[in-house]
Design a protein around this motif. Structure first.
Motif, PDB file in Angstrom:
ATOM      1  N   UNK A 140      14.046  55.205  29.345  1.00 47.03           N
ATOM      2  CA  UNK A 140      14.039  54.684  30.866  1.00 47.03           C
ATOM      3  C   UNK A 140      12.595  54.391  31.027  1.00 47.03           C
ATOM      4  N   UNK A 141      11.478  55.326  30.694  1.00 47.08           N
ATOM      5  CA  UNK A 141       9.971  54.824  30.739  1.00 47.08           C
ATOM      6  C   UNK A 141       9.613  53.600  30.011  1.00 47.08           C
ATOM      7  N   UNK A 142      10.230  53.601  28.907  1.00 46.77           N
ATOM      8  CA  UNK A 142       9.730  52.526  27.809  1.00 46.77           C
ATOM      9  C   UNK A 142      10.321  51.187  28.639  1.00 46.77           C
ATOM     10  N   UNK A 143      11.496  51.245  29.115  1.00 46.59           N
ATOM     11  CA  UNK A 143      12.235  49.986  29.748  1.00 46.59           C
ATOM     12  C   UNK A 143      11.165  49.575  30.795  1.00 46.59           C
ATOM     13  N   UNK A 144      11.008  50.494  31.679  1.00 44.94           N
ATOM     14  CA  UNK A 144      10.521  50.243  32.916  1.00 44.94           C
ATOM     15  C   UNK A 144       8.979  49.629  32.481  1.00 44.94           C
ATOM     16  N   UNK A 145       8.366  50.253  31.681  1.00 41.63           N
ATOM     17  CA  UNK A 145       6.849  49.643  31.187  1.00 41.63           C
ATOM     18  C   UNK A 145       7.209  48.389  30.783  1.00 41.63           C
ATOM     19  N   UNK A 146       8.325  47.845  30.119  1.00 38.41           N
ATOM     20  CA  UNK A 146       8.292  46.485  29.498  1.00 38.41           C
ATOM     21  C   UNK A 146       8.698  45.508  30.590  1.00 38.41           C
ATOM     22  N   UNK A 147       9.263  46.273  31.687  1.00 40.14           N
ATOM     23  CA  UNK A 147       9.745  45.339  32.935  1.00 40.14           C
ATOM     24  C   UNK A 147       8.410  44.687  33.446  1.00 40.14           C
ATOM     25  N   UNK A 148       7.232  45.793  33.512  1.00 43.93           N
ATOM     26  CA  UNK A 148       5.844  45.569  34.249  1.00 43.93           C
ATOM     27  C   UNK A 148       5.213  44.345  33.224  1.00 43.93           C
ATOM     28  N   UNK A 149       5.172  44.695  32.039  1.00 43.99           N
ATOM     29  CA  UNK A 149       4.705  43.577  31.102  1.00 43.99           C
ATOM     30  C   UNK A 149       5.435  42.280  31.468  1.00 43.99           C
ATOM     31  N   UNK A 150       6.594  42.151  31.527  1.00 46.74           N
ATOM     32  CA  UNK A 150       7.134  40.986  31.619  1.00 46.74           C
ATOM     33  C   UNK A 150       7.007  40.220  33.059  1.00 46.74           C
ATOM     34  N   UNK A 151       6.809  41.156  34.129  1.00 55.58           N
ATOM     35  CA  UNK A 151       6.611  40.529  35.323  1.00 55.58           C
ATOM     36  C   UNK A 151       5.235  40.124  35.263  1.00 55.58           C
ATOM     37  N   UNK A 185      -0.447  53.427  34.708  1.00 58.27           N
ATOM     38  CA  UNK A 185      -1.127  52.990  35.955  1.00 58.27           C
ATOM     39  C   UNK A 185      -1.954  51.775  35.816  1.00 58.27           C
ATOM     40  N   UNK A 186      -2.485  51.637  34.679  1.00 58.44           N
ATOM     41  CA  UNK A 186      -3.181  50.662  34.016  1.00 58.44           C
ATOM     42  C   UNK A 186      -2.257  49.252  34.341  1.00 58.44           C
ATOM     43  N   UNK A 187      -1.072  49.067  33.860  1.00 55.31           N
ATOM     44  CA  UNK A 187      -0.363  48.293  33.851  1.00 55.31           C
ATOM     45  C   UNK A 187      -0.126  47.822  35.556  1.00 55.31           C
ATOM     46  N   UNK A 188       0.078  48.780  36.434  1.00 59.41           N
ATOM     47  CA  UNK A 188       0.311  48.714  37.883  1.00 59.41           C
ATOM     48  C   UNK A 188      -0.852  47.927  38.355  1.00 59.41           C
ATOM     49  N   UNK A 189      -2.039  48.424  38.207  1.00 59.36           N
ATOM     50  CA  UNK A 189      -3.229  48.036  38.767  1.00 59.36           C
ATOM     51  C   UNK A 189      -3.615  46.578  38.392  1.00 59.36           C
TER      52      UNK A 189
END
Length: 216
Positions: A140-151, A185-189
């Motif tokens: 789940x953590x991996x997929x969410x991180x990928x969603x951030x990258x895609x966004x 957090x870096x991806x979010x910022x």
């Protein structure tokens, strides 16, 4: 000789292979399309019979590739594509182990994050569906991180920004360590940095990012 599968549970997967190949090859004559459809459906049936879900995921993802990259799709074709991707995501529930489910998820993520400029909103929506289906917290953590990258790459931050209010709960739920939190957090910022009116949120997550270095 190909064994015909009559169980309704597996029919959606075979239908996805057939329909997506037919859509992708719609501009080609039947003399080319029909043998290709028959070949891929036969291969898909064998994967189902053998329980080779990772191979099945690879085949199904290949069958939707042209549709994912198509610059224009009719409303019906777009709806069919979303349905097909949802069926593919459901393969993680058939996997024989969490490791296999994670491998299938990685395969799906790789496909959806490739060329993110094409249909990014749909891709993110499918990733969130995958997130909900995965049993593994690390998955789940991996997929969410990928969603951030895609966004970020697809310039569709509005699809993920509403989820940021739940980040602390996500981190606790996933049980991820400081290195993973730091990347998150870096991806979010990076996403918030370019969002108007979200300066406060940007600095909030920047501080969270910096805090992950404490005691490292």
């Amino acid at each position: 000789m190909v064994t015909i599968i009559n169980t309704t549970e597996d029919e959606p997967m075979l239908a996805v292979v057939r329909s997506t190949v037919e859509l992708a090859w719609a501009d080609v004559g039947a003399e080319v399309t029909d043998p290709e459809v028959a070949r891929l459906c036969a291969e898909a049936q064998q994967h189902v019979l053998a329980g080779r879900w990772l191979d099945m995921a690879a085949l199904m993802l290949a069958s939707v590739d042209l549709l994912l990259l198509a610059t224009r799709l009719s409303d019906k074709a777009a709806a069919d594509l979303e349905c097909s991707l949802t069926v593919i995501c459901n393969l993680v529930t058939k996997a024989g182990s969490e490791d296999e489910a994670l491998e299938i998820a990685r395969l799906i993520c790789a496909k959806l994050t490739h060329q993110p400029g094409e249909k990014p909103t749909l891709r993110i929506k499918v990733l969130f569906s995958l997130y909900n289906l995965l049993p593994s917290l690390s998955g789940k953590a991996l997929v969410y991180r990928k969603a951030l990258e895609l966004a970020a790459a697809g310039k569709t931050a509005d699809c993920v920004v509403p989820t940021f209010k739940n980040i602390d709960a996500f981190v606790a739920y996933w049980g991820i360590g400081k290195p993973e939190q730091r990347d998150l957090f870096l991806a979010v910022t990076r996403i918030l940095k370019d969002q108007k009116g979200m300066t406060k949120e940007y600095f909030k997550f920047l501080n969270k990012y910096l805090a992950t270095f404490d005691g490292s």
